[in-house]
Design a protein around this motif. Structure first.
Motif, PDB file in Angstrom:
ATOM      1  N   GLN A  54      36.123  41.296  25.353  1.00  0.00           N
ATOM      2  CA  GLN A  54      37.087  42.115  26.079  1.00  0.00           C
ATOM      3  C   GLN A  54      37.543  43.271  25.213  1.00  0.00           C
ATOM      4  O   GLN A  54      38.064  43.081  24.113  1.00  0.00           O
ATOM      5  N   THR A  55      37.345  44.470  25.727  1.00  0.00           N
ATOM      6  CA  THR A  55      37.823  45.685  25.077  1.00  0.00           C
ATOM      7  C   THR A  55      38.632  46.474  26.084  1.00  0.00           C
ATOM      8  O   THR A  55      38.443  46.324  27.294  1.00  0.00           O
ATOM      9  N   PRO A  56      39.549  47.322  25.609  1.00  0.00           N
ATOM     10  CA  PRO A  56      40.381  48.089  26.543  1.00  0.00           C
ATOM     11  C   PRO A  56      39.556  48.956  27.488  1.00  0.00           C
ATOM     12  O   PRO A  56      39.881  49.087  28.650  1.00  0.00           O
ATOM     13  N   GLY A  57      38.453  49.492  27.009  1.00  0.00           N
ATOM     14  CA  GLY A  57      37.687  50.399  27.842  1.00  0.00           C
ATOM     15  C   GLY A  57      36.714  49.717  28.796  1.00  0.00           C
ATOM     16  O   GLY A  57      36.434  50.223  29.871  1.00  0.00           O
ATOM     17  N   GLN A  58      36.205  48.557  28.417  1.00  0.00           N
ATOM     18  CA  GLN A  58      35.147  47.902  29.182  1.00  0.00           C
ATOM     19  C   GLN A  58      35.599  46.657  29.917  1.00  0.00           C
ATOM     20  O   GLN A  58      34.817  46.052  30.646  1.00  0.00           O
ATOM     21  N   GLY A  59      36.819  46.234  29.742  1.00  0.00           N
ATOM     22  CA  GLY A  59      37.253  45.040  30.455  1.00  0.00           C
ATOM     23  C   GLY A  59      36.589  43.789  29.901  1.00  0.00           C
ATOM     24  O   GLY A  59      36.185  43.733  28.744  1.00  0.00           O
ATOM     25  N   LEU A  60      36.449  42.798  30.762  1.00  0.00           N
ATOM     26  CA  LEU A  60      35.921  41.490  30.368  1.00  0.00           C
ATOM     27  C   LEU A  60      34.415  41.487  30.621  1.00  0.00           C
ATOM     28  O   LEU A  60      33.966  41.526  31.754  1.00  0.00           O
ATOM     29  N   GLN A  61      33.653  41.451  29.531  1.00  0.00           N
ATOM     30  CA  GLN A  61      32.202  41.490  29.636  1.00  0.00           C
ATOM     31  C   GLN A  61      31.611  40.136  29.281  1.00  0.00           C
ATOM     32  O   GLN A  61      31.891  39.588  28.223  1.00  0.00           O
ATOM     33  N   PHE A  62      30.752  39.627  30.148  1.00  0.00           N
ATOM     34  CA  PHE A  62      30.136  38.321  29.959  1.00  0.00           C
ATOM     35  C   PHE A  62      29.063  38.386  28.880  1.00  0.00           C
ATOM     36  O   PHE A  62      28.184  39.260  28.915  1.00  0.00           O
ATOM     37  N   LEU A  63      29.137  37.467  27.927  1.00  0.00           N
ATOM     38  CA  LEU A  63      28.142  37.395  26.857  1.00  0.00           C
ATOM     39  C   LEU A  63      27.067  36.357  27.178  1.00  0.00           C
ATOM     40  O   LEU A  63      25.901  36.684  27.301  1.00  0.00           O
ATOM     41  N   PHE A  64      27.462  35.102  27.269  1.00  0.00           N
ATOM     42  CA  PHE A  64      26.527  34.045  27.626  1.00  0.00           C
ATOM     43  C   PHE A  64      27.276  32.786  28.022  1.00  0.00           C
ATOM     44  O   PHE A  64      28.469  32.657  27.769  1.00  0.00           O
ATOM     45  N   GLU A  65      26.523  31.885  28.639  1.00  0.00           N
ATOM     46  CA  GLU A  65      27.078  30.617  29.101  1.00  0.00           C
ATOM     47  C   GLU A  65      26.134  29.493  28.704  1.00  0.00           C
ATOM     48  O   GLU A  65      24.905  29.620  28.826  1.00  0.00           O
TER      49      GLU A  65
END
Lengths: 111, 114
Positions: free
Chosen positions: B37-48
């Motif tokens: 999570q970054t201010p510019g990109q929001g919540l980005q999925f990495l892996f599950e």
């Protein structure tokens, strides 16, 4: 690409006002969740909606799942400064193992 | 019932270094997901991960990797750190992300790359 679009992106309102946040997708979801996140912390689950057309209430928060299970809304009545935070919708599109988050709505309630 | 535990809470690393973050899910939860999570990109999925297998992967470079152990605990590793990797890394656990199960998040690890 399966997306959950939230609107508005930002919202700044006065204490006591009402507001609605929308979460829309072209995909069908088996359920949708709403989370609230405060700075520097992880998102906290508020509610899950499962059935199309379902309405759930959590004190001053009302959550609705669209009939087609492609969209949801969060309505806050008489907002308070404690409601300030980032609101995220999320869900797993049917037939996938994915779990995706909406673009987020940053709410600020001014005293 | 203990929640999701992430360690460490805060981390400062230098460009080029590598880092390992840890996540202990809620007892009984077999699915662990990681997000940036970054201010510019929001919540980005990495892996599950589910039962030690990576089931889904987001659009991140190969420098980002993870694994899950038999007790469902998970680690993620970022090699050759870049300034842009500075973010809040969140771990979430779930009984199973298919169907109606929700995700429960840890407090996150705040990584700063200098």
């Amino acid at each position: 690409t399966q997306l959950l679009e939230q609107s508005p992106q930002f919202l700044s309102i006065q204490e006591g006002e009402n507001l609605t946040v929308y979460c829309n997708s072209s995909s069908v979801f088996s359920s949708l969740q709403w989370y609230r996140q405060e700075p520097g912390e992880g998102p906290v689950l508020l509610v899950t909606v499962v059935t199309g057309g379902e309405v759930k209430k959590l004190k001053r928060l009302t959550f609705q799942f669209g009939d087609a299970r492609k969209d949801s809304s969060l309505h806050i009545t008489a907002a308070q400064p404690g409601d300030t935070g980032l609101y995220l919708c999320a869900g797993g599109p049917t037939g996938t193992y994915k779990y995706i988050f909406g673009t987020g709505t940053r709410l600020k309630v001014l005293a | 019932k203990a929640g999701v535990t992430q360690t460490p809470r805060y981390l400062i690393k230098t460009r080029g270094q590598q880092v390992t973050l840890s996540c202990s899910p809620i007892s009984g939860h077999r699915s662990v997901s990681w997000y940036q999570q970054t201010p510019g990109q929001g919540l980005q999925f990495l892996f599950e991960y589910f039962s030690e297998t990576q089931r889904n992967k987001g659009n991140f470079p190969g420098r980002f990797s993870g694994r899950q152990f038999s007790n469902s605990r998970s680690e993620m590793n970022v090699s050759t750190l870049e300034l842009g990797d500075s973010a809040l890394y969140l771990c979430a656990s779930s009984m199973d992300p298919t169907g109606n199960t929700e995700a429960f998040f840890g407090q996150g690890t705040r990584l700063t790359v200098v």
